[in-house]
Design a protein around this motif. Sequence first.
Motif, PDB file in Angstrom:
ATOM      1  N   SER A 163       0.797  -1.235   0.000  1.00  0.00           N
ATOM      2  CA  SER A 163       0.000   0.000   0.000  1.00  0.00           C
ATOM      3  C   SER A 163       0.828   1.283   0.000  1.00  0.00           C
ATOM      4  N   VAL A 164       2.136   1.168  -0.097  1.00  0.00           N
ATOM      5  CA  VAL A 164       2.979   2.373  -0.112  1.00  0.00           C
ATOM      6  C   VAL A 164       3.318   2.721  -1.558  1.00  0.00           C
ATOM      7  N   THR A 165       3.091   3.991  -1.910  1.00  0.00           N
ATOM      8  CA  THR A 165       3.380   4.431  -3.281  1.00  0.00           C
ATOM      9  C   THR A 165       4.274   5.676  -3.244  1.00  0.00           C
ATOM     10  N   PRO A 166       5.055   5.897  -4.302  1.00  0.00           N
ATOM     11  CA  PRO A 166       5.855   7.131  -4.311  1.00  0.00           C
ATOM     12  C   PRO A 166       4.971   8.358  -4.524  1.00  0.00           C
ATOM     13  N   ASP A 167       5.386   9.473  -4.001  1.00  0.00           N
ATOM     14  CA  ASP A 167       4.610  10.704  -4.122  1.00  0.00           C
ATOM     15  C   ASP A 167       5.180  11.544  -5.274  1.00  0.00           C
ATOM     16  N   LEU A 168       4.573  11.383  -6.448  1.00  0.00           N
ATOM     17  CA  LEU A 168       5.092  12.053  -7.646  1.00  0.00           C
ATOM     18  C   LEU A 168       4.914  13.571  -7.577  1.00  0.00           C
ATOM     19  N   LEU A 169       3.808  14.011  -6.980  1.00  0.00           N
ATOM     20  CA  LEU A 169       3.565  15.458  -6.907  1.00  0.00           C
ATOM     21  C   LEU A 169       4.547  16.146  -5.958  1.00  0.00           C
ATOM     22  N   LEU A 170       5.031  15.382  -4.989  1.00  0.00           N
ATOM     23  CA  LEU A 170       6.041  15.948  -4.085  1.00  0.00           C
ATOM     24  C   LEU A 170       7.350  16.182  -4.840  1.00  0.00           C
ATOM     25  N   ILE A 171       7.686  15.220  -5.702  1.00  0.00           N
ATOM     26  CA  ILE A 171       8.910  15.364  -6.506  1.00  0.00           C
ATOM     27  C   ILE A 171       8.782  16.601  -7.406  1.00  0.00           C
ATOM     28  N   GLY A 198       3.570  23.808  -3.927  1.00  0.00           N
ATOM     29  CA  GLY A 198       3.252  22.763  -2.946  1.00  0.00           C
ATOM     30  C   GLY A 198       1.793  22.806  -2.552  1.00  0.00           C
ATOM     31  N   PHE A 199       1.301  23.999  -2.276  1.00  0.00           N
ATOM     32  CA  PHE A 199      -0.091  24.156  -1.836  1.00  0.00           C
ATOM     33  C   PHE A 199      -1.062  23.692  -2.927  1.00  0.00           C
ATOM     34  N   SER A 202      -7.752  12.281  -4.851  1.00  0.00           N
ATOM     35  CA  SER A 202      -7.621  11.073  -4.034  1.00  0.00           C
ATOM     36  C   SER A 202      -8.727  10.958  -2.991  1.00  0.00           C
ATOM     37  N   ALA A 203      -9.710  11.839  -3.039  1.00  0.00           N
ATOM     38  CA  ALA A 203     -10.837  11.831  -2.088  1.00  0.00           C
ATOM     39  C   ALA A 203     -10.376  11.966  -0.646  1.00  0.00           C
ATOM     40  N   ASP A 204      -9.234  12.583  -0.471  1.00  0.00           N
ATOM     41  CA  ASP A 204      -8.700  12.803   0.877  1.00  0.00           C
ATOM     42  C   ASP A 204      -9.382  14.029   1.486  1.00  0.00           C
ATOM     43  N   VAL A 205      -9.160  14.237   2.790  1.00  0.00           N
ATOM     44  CA  VAL A 205      -9.715  15.432   3.430  1.00  0.00           C
ATOM     45  C   VAL A 205      -9.002  16.646   2.831  1.00  0.00           C
ATOM     46  N   LEU A 206      -9.769  17.577   2.291  1.00  0.00           N
ATOM     47  CA  LEU A 206      -9.175  18.751   1.632  1.00  0.00           C
ATOM     48  C   LEU A 206      -8.294  19.514   2.619  1.00  0.00           C
ATOM     49  N   GLY A 207      -7.082  19.782   2.210  1.00  0.00           N
ATOM     50  CA  GLY A 207      -6.198  20.602   3.041  1.00  0.00           C
ATOM     51  C   GLY A 207      -5.046  19.838   3.654  1.00  0.00           C
ATOM     52  N   THR A 208      -5.191  18.520   3.850  1.00  0.00           N
ATOM     53  CA  THR A 208      -4.126  17.761   4.527  1.00  0.00           C
ATOM     54  C   THR A 208      -2.862  17.684   3.665  1.00  0.00           C
ATOM     55  N   ASN A 209      -3.036  17.286   2.411  1.00  0.00           N
ATOM     56  CA  ASN A 209      -1.875  17.227   1.515  1.00  0.00           C
ATOM     57  C   ASN A 209      -1.392  18.627   1.172  1.00  0.00           C
ATOM     58  N   ALA A 210      -2.349  19.563   1.072  1.00  0.00           N
ATOM     59  CA  ALA A 210      -1.975  20.948   0.755  1.00  0.00           C
ATOM     60  C   ALA A 210      -1.045  21.495   1.831  1.00  0.00           C
ATOM     61  N   LEU A 211      -1.379  21.243   3.091  1.00  0.00           N
ATOM     62  CA  LEU A 211      -0.559  21.725   4.203  1.00  0.00           C
ATOM     63  C   LEU A 211       0.832  21.076   4.174  1.00  0.00           C
ATOM     64  N   ALA A 212       0.842  19.736   4.037  1.00  0.00           N
ATOM     65  CA  ALA A 212       2.119  19.006   4.068  1.00  0.00           C
ATOM     66  C   ALA A 212       3.015  19.408   2.889  1.00  0.00           C
ATOM     67  N   LYS A 213       2.408  19.562   1.725  1.00  0.00           N
ATOM     68  CA  LYS A 213       3.216  19.895   0.541  1.00  0.00           C
ATOM     69  C   LYS A 213       3.655  21.361   0.553  1.00  0.00           C
ATOM     70  N   CYS A 268      12.666  16.589   2.065  1.00  0.00           N
ATOM     71  CA  CYS A 268      11.332  17.202   1.927  1.00  0.00           C
ATOM     72  C   CYS A 268      10.218  16.159   2.127  1.00  0.00           C
ATOM     73  N   ALA A 269      10.465  14.939   1.633  1.00  0.00           N
ATOM     74  CA  ALA A 269       9.477  13.865   1.814  1.00  0.00           C
ATOM     75  C   ALA A 269       9.334  13.548   3.308  1.00  0.00           C
ATOM     76  N   PHE A 270      10.444  13.617   4.020  1.00  0.00           N
ATOM     77  CA  PHE A 270      10.427  13.365   5.468  1.00  0.00           C
ATOM     78  C   PHE A 270       9.567  14.427   6.166  1.00  0.00           C
ATOM     79  N   VAL A 271       9.832  15.691   5.817  1.00  0.00           N
ATOM     80  CA  VAL A 271       9.064  16.807   6.406  1.00  0.00           C
ATOM     81  C   VAL A 271       7.577  16.642   6.053  1.00  0.00           C
ATOM     82  N   HIS A 272       7.325  16.353   4.774  1.00  0.00           N
ATOM     83  CA  HIS A 272       5.950  16.184   4.277  1.00  0.00           C
ATOM     84  C   HIS A 272       5.227  15.080   5.044  1.00  0.00           C
ATOM     85  N   ASN A 273       5.891  13.925   5.167  1.00  0.00           N
ATOM     86  CA  ASN A 273       5.232  12.779   5.800  1.00  0.00           C
ATOM     87  C   ASN A 273       5.041  12.989   7.302  1.00  0.00           C
ATOM     88  N   LEU A 274       5.993  13.697   7.904  1.00  0.00           N
ATOM     89  CA  LEU A 274       5.877  13.996   9.338  1.00  0.00           C
ATOM     90  C   LEU A 274       4.586  14.785   9.597  1.00  0.00           C
TER      91      LEU A 274
END
Lengths: 175, 283
Positions: free
Chosen positions: A43-51, A69-70, A80-91, A123-129
């Motif tokens: 279930s782990v995939t690379p984050d292409l948008l982060l790259i 990033g935002f 991805s039907a995720d909660v809006l804002g979570t990926n935006a904040l991390a990225k 950056c992926a570390f910061v993002h995932n944290l």
Amino acid sequence: MAVYFDRSQFTTNPALRFVAYGVIAMVLSVVHVVFLRFVSVSSVTPDLLLILTVWIALSEGQFVGLFAGFLSGLLFDAVSADVLGTNALAKTFAGFAAGYFYKEGFAMQTIGSYRFLLIVSFCAFVHNLIYFFFYVRPMQISFGEHFLIYGIATTLYTTVAAVFPMLVVNRKKDS
Amino acid sequence: MQRFIAFVVRFKNYIALCVLVVMSFSLMSFGDLAQLGGFRAVIVGSIGWMQSLFAWIPNPVALKSENTALRELNLQLSLESSRSRQAMVENTTLRKMLELQPMVEYRLIAADVVGKTTTQMRNYATINKGTADGVKEGMSCVTDAGLVGLIIGASDHYAVVQLLLNRDTRVAAKVQRSRVDGIIGWDGEQTLSLKNVPRSFDVQAGDLVLTSSYSAKYPPNVIIGRVSQVTDENNSLFRKVVVEPAVNFATVEQVFVVEFLPDSERVALERDIEERQRQRARD
């Protein structure tokens, strides 16, 4: 009708470059949703948008990297039907962190070297944290344990995926 | 004024960061994508269409796993078949004796899984049936093995199923043998957990876990999984019950949408009571 397109326009015309970034972001988000299941490991995939965010921050600077990033995070949340804002904040934070490595005129040198991988992994570390903090919050599980398993795995997989753009740029640089 | 402009220019990165962080938090508090209504249907439709274009590409790892799972299921079904034939005769006789109504059966809509989305361990599946086929948001999805998940969005010809392996999963469940109630949730592993089971309650490894009639979202008596581990933790009043899902989510390719929607009167009443309690707590 043949359309002649001068590729050097991308380097001279920022507006055209930003449109290209937008198109690439949309393509990558679709690729993520449609194709990445074939390469998912537990279930782990690379984050292409982060790259892409890191690439933009290294090419355009911290200010643009923040917005890249935002917006890419927002796009990712939507598809991805995720909660809006979570990926935006991390990225956003990932783009901000990547901006610290920006050196005007040296973007391609950085992206075409192993430094790109180190920056992506940082950056992926910061993002995932940040992402996993909000991900784990509503669940009854330990953040540390979950982050060590999935956060680190996603960071490593994203870094591995970043090898491809690095090699492409490196090859172009040599030729 | 010039000082202010100089300040903004100097710290524009930090100011932009603060603005974007505030915007992200506002979006998070705005809620999930479900509240965006029509926008969501467009996304579901577009993604579903693209996923269906590439649904023919086989996934060898999934196929191998599916093959093994089907063999096991076949063996179990042949055993179950003979048992259920006997039970059915017995059941009819007993129902007649007790004058009980037969269980309500729901219409099933068969659908193919045309795409699966794994995003940071959130698991969704896209199916090729939508509102035009009678699929509605809030209906549940099952396979022959058991419960798959809940429809969280539907366009005309596609729908997105939130699989049980999702952090938003909350299913009112009961243990078939002892009728103990609990809530099924997912903690990020490959298994589910049955929560809110007090230490004194009777739950054993091997027990079958079903959806409860208390659930406002899922039809009752659908198999969720089997208890694989029960542990009592020293500092907790509740037992830790690990449930192995009945459905193999890695290989699921066909599902049935159950035409079951919660009773609107019941939902409205429960919401009303909840709102009143919240109001009382505020006062």
